[in-house]
Motif scaffolding. Structure first.
Motif, PDB file in Angstrom:
ATOM      1  N   SER A  24       0.850  -1.188   0.000  1.00  9.35           N
ATOM      2  CA  SER A  24       0.000   0.000   0.000  1.00  9.35           C
ATOM      3  C   SER A  24       0.885   1.238   0.000  1.00  9.35           C
ATOM      4  CB  SER A  24      -0.924   0.007   1.222  1.00  9.35           C
ATOM      5  OG  SER A  24      -0.180  -0.013   2.413  1.00  9.35           O
ATOM      6  N   ASN A  76      -2.499  -5.566  -5.900  1.00  8.71           N
ATOM      7  CA  ASN A  76      -1.345  -5.019  -5.167  1.00  8.71           C
ATOM      8  C   ASN A  76      -0.714  -6.061  -4.250  1.00  8.71           C
ATOM      9  OD1 ASN A  76      -1.924  -2.618  -6.409  1.00  8.71           O
ATOM     10  ND2 ASN A  76      -2.318  -1.451  -4.542  1.00  8.71           N
ATOM     11  N   THR A  77      -0.596  -7.265  -4.741  1.00  4.75           N
ATOM     12  CA  THR A  77      -0.129  -8.366  -3.911  1.00  4.75           C
ATOM     13  C   THR A  77       0.890  -9.221  -4.645  1.00  4.75           C
ATOM     14  OG1 THR A  77      -2.261  -8.441  -2.757  1.00  4.75           O
ATOM     15  CG2 THR A  77      -0.840 -10.353  -2.524  1.00  4.75           C
TER      16      THR A  77
END
Length: 125
Positions: A24, A76-77
């Protein structure tokens, strides 16, 4: 930039685990991402790295053929699938990101600016 690793645990030799790293505060798809690990009493060592697009990967010789790094830029992983685990894989695993966007594959501790908190993996014999 915040990196949150998860998925560690206790597993028997020959077993498997899947680590995840949620990012993040960064445009995830622009960054090379990697995994390092640190065993008790040892220095941190490179495990695997993946390009920002996901098209290129590289592994330490000690995990090649057993571990697979991947990423889902929409989520986002980043992931690390670890198969055929050995006691010598026991370590704290860290997900990492460099300072520079759209960079090359990096292999050194000093080339990564951002580190997650780590997730512990213990492989029993």
């Amino acid at each position: 930039v915040q990196l949150q690793a998860s998925g560690g645990g206790l597993v028997q030799a020959g077993g498997y685990l899947r680590l995840s790293c949620a990012a993040s505060g960064v445009t995830f798809s622009r960054y090379v991402m990697g995994w390092f690990r640190q065993a008790p009493g040892k220095e941190r060592e490179f495990v695997a790295v993946i390009s920002w697009s996901g098209s290129s990967t590289s592994y330490a010789d000690s995990v090649k053929g057993r571990f697979t790094i991947s990423r889902d830029n929409a989520k986002n992983t980043m992931y690390l699938q670890m198969n055929s685990l050995k006691p010598e894989d026991t370590a704290v695993y860290y997900c990492v990101a460099p300072q520079k966007q759209f960079g090359f594959l990096y292999f050194k501790v000093t080339e990564y600016a951002y580190w997650g908190q780590g997730t512990k993996v213990t492989v029993s014999s």
